[in-house]
Design an enzyme around this catalytic site. Sequence first.
Site, PDB file in Angstrom:
ATOM      1  N   LYS A 182      -1.996  -9.490   1.553  1.00  0.00           N
ATOM      2  CA  LYS A 182      -1.799 -10.604   0.630  1.00  0.00           C
ATOM      3  C   LYS A 182      -1.286 -11.870   1.308  1.00  0.00           C
ATOM      4  O   LYS A 182      -1.278 -12.933   0.699  1.00  0.00           O
ATOM      5  CB  LYS A 182      -0.861 -10.183  -0.510  1.00  0.00           C
ATOM      6  CG  LYS A 182      -1.281  -8.933  -1.242  1.00  0.00           C
ATOM      7  CD  LYS A 182      -2.599  -9.080  -1.980  1.00  0.00           C
ATOM      8  CE  LYS A 182      -2.478  -9.956  -3.174  1.00  0.00           C
ATOM      9  NZ  LYS A 182      -3.524  -9.718  -4.177  1.00  0.00           N
TER      10      LYS A 182
HETATM   11  N1  PMP Z   1      -2.209  -2.657  -1.951  1.00  0.00           N
HETATM   12  C1  PMP Z   1      -1.033  -3.294  -2.016  1.00  0.00           C
HETATM   13  C2  PMP Z   1       0.171  -2.642  -1.421  1.00  0.00           C
HETATM   14  C3  PMP Z   1      -0.946  -4.544  -2.663  1.00  0.00           C
HETATM   15  O1  PMP Z   1       0.234  -5.183  -2.729  1.00  0.00           O
HETATM   16  C4  PMP Z   1      -2.111  -5.113  -3.228  1.00  0.00           C
HETATM   17  C5  PMP Z   1      -2.014  -6.426  -3.931  1.00  0.00           C
HETATM   18  N2  PMP Z   1      -1.440  -6.348  -5.217  1.00  0.00           N
HETATM   19  C6  PMP Z   1      -3.314  -4.390  -3.147  1.00  0.00           C
HETATM   20  C7  PMP Z   1      -3.320  -3.172  -2.473  1.00  0.00           C
HETATM   21  C8  PMP Z   1      -4.570  -4.844  -3.815  1.00  0.00           C
HETATM   22  O2  PMP Z   1      -5.041  -6.089  -3.413  1.00  0.00           O
HETATM   23  P1  PMP Z   1      -5.801  -7.002  -4.435  1.00  0.00           P
HETATM   24  O3  PMP Z   1      -4.770  -7.675  -5.290  1.00  0.00           O
HETATM   25  O4  PMP Z   1      -6.524  -7.979  -3.568  1.00  0.00           O
HETATM   26  O5  PMP Z   1      -6.725  -6.173  -5.238  1.00  0.00           O
END
Ligand code: PMP
Length: 358
Positions: free
Chosen positions: A47
């Site tokens: 992120k």
């Molecule tokens: N894994 C973790 C630990 C995350 O913090 C996030 C983001 N919320 C994601 C996966 C998923 O990413 P996205 O928001 O791009 O779907």
Amino acid sequence: MPRILNDALEAVGNTPLIRLDRIAKHHGLKCNLLGKVEYMSSGGSVKDRIAKAMVEAAEKDGKLIPGKSVVIEPTSGNTGIGLAMACAIKGYSVIITLPNKMSLEKEAALRALGAEVIRTPTEAAWDAPESHIGVARKLQREIPYGIILDQYGNVNNPLAHELTTGPEIIEAVVSTPSTSERPSTEKVDVLVSSAGTGGTVTGLSRAIKKKHNKACVVVGVDPEGSILAVPESLNSKRQGEAYFVEGIGYDFIPEVLSRDPADIDAWVKTDDTEAFAAVQTIMRKEGLLVGGSSGSALSGALKWLNDTAEGRAIAQREDANVVIVFADGIRNYIGKDWFLNNSLKGEPSALAGVIAKV
Ligand code: PMP
């Protein structure tokens, strides 16, 4: 890349793609299993990329004023850490609204970076005034120069992955030549990513399918309890059930998540038990200190490779490249029971007998 970087934001992304040979062998897979290891980004997760992109885009649009703007964001923590890092460097204040279930480690990292953290009830529906989204909106209404960059609806979220994560994966696969020992299609044949906002899986699909390999199979992984998977029947069994894995799954469909089956070809559901066991496997077999959702992603990948006809065919092809996104690292969860129970009270070491005698 210059050797001396100007700041921590220049160390966002450019993460390694690492072979998971021992896991592949353990599960009888012939394909190349590859992990995109995002905890090696400067803020510690996938992120960071969107935080940097959203801040830079808002600056370009003149929406951020150093010394005045207050960046407010509802997040499960990692977007917040990326934003707090960017804002520490650039001189904006930050308030993060964080559901109670998210780890103390994330809150500590956020506070260390100078952010304020407001906890919200995990069980609040996304559109309830007391949810992390509801509280962020209220703060924005009341705080002068408050701005929500809004990862759930900001085009720079999937775009950051289309422009950075995706090209990095493609470049790594394309530039590693096929050899008789390590055959490769030199293409990304399968991409597996867990989904929270869905920005990662959506942006990666666009990068790969538009510019690299239209036939790539993109697999989204959604935790039991959440409603992101398509078709909806996949979600019905345990919808609304609480789960401990952080950062993935929601009780609403974020705007940035593509629902188009042409973008995300298949969805797999996983649960905590499978995810946390898979984290242990990744650590013990590959030495990678990944977080909980990386376990979900591996466990989802293995399910798709074992349980579908298309997956089984790919699993047995020595030249196929299956890329799994490992979104964050164990730093975020080091004090969580699910981790400590596995790492401290897990299987006894083979050396336990010898050590006891010393
Ligand atoms: N894994 C973790 C630990 C995350 O913090 C996030 C983001 N919320 C994601 C996966 C998923 O990413 P996205 O928001 O791009 O779907």
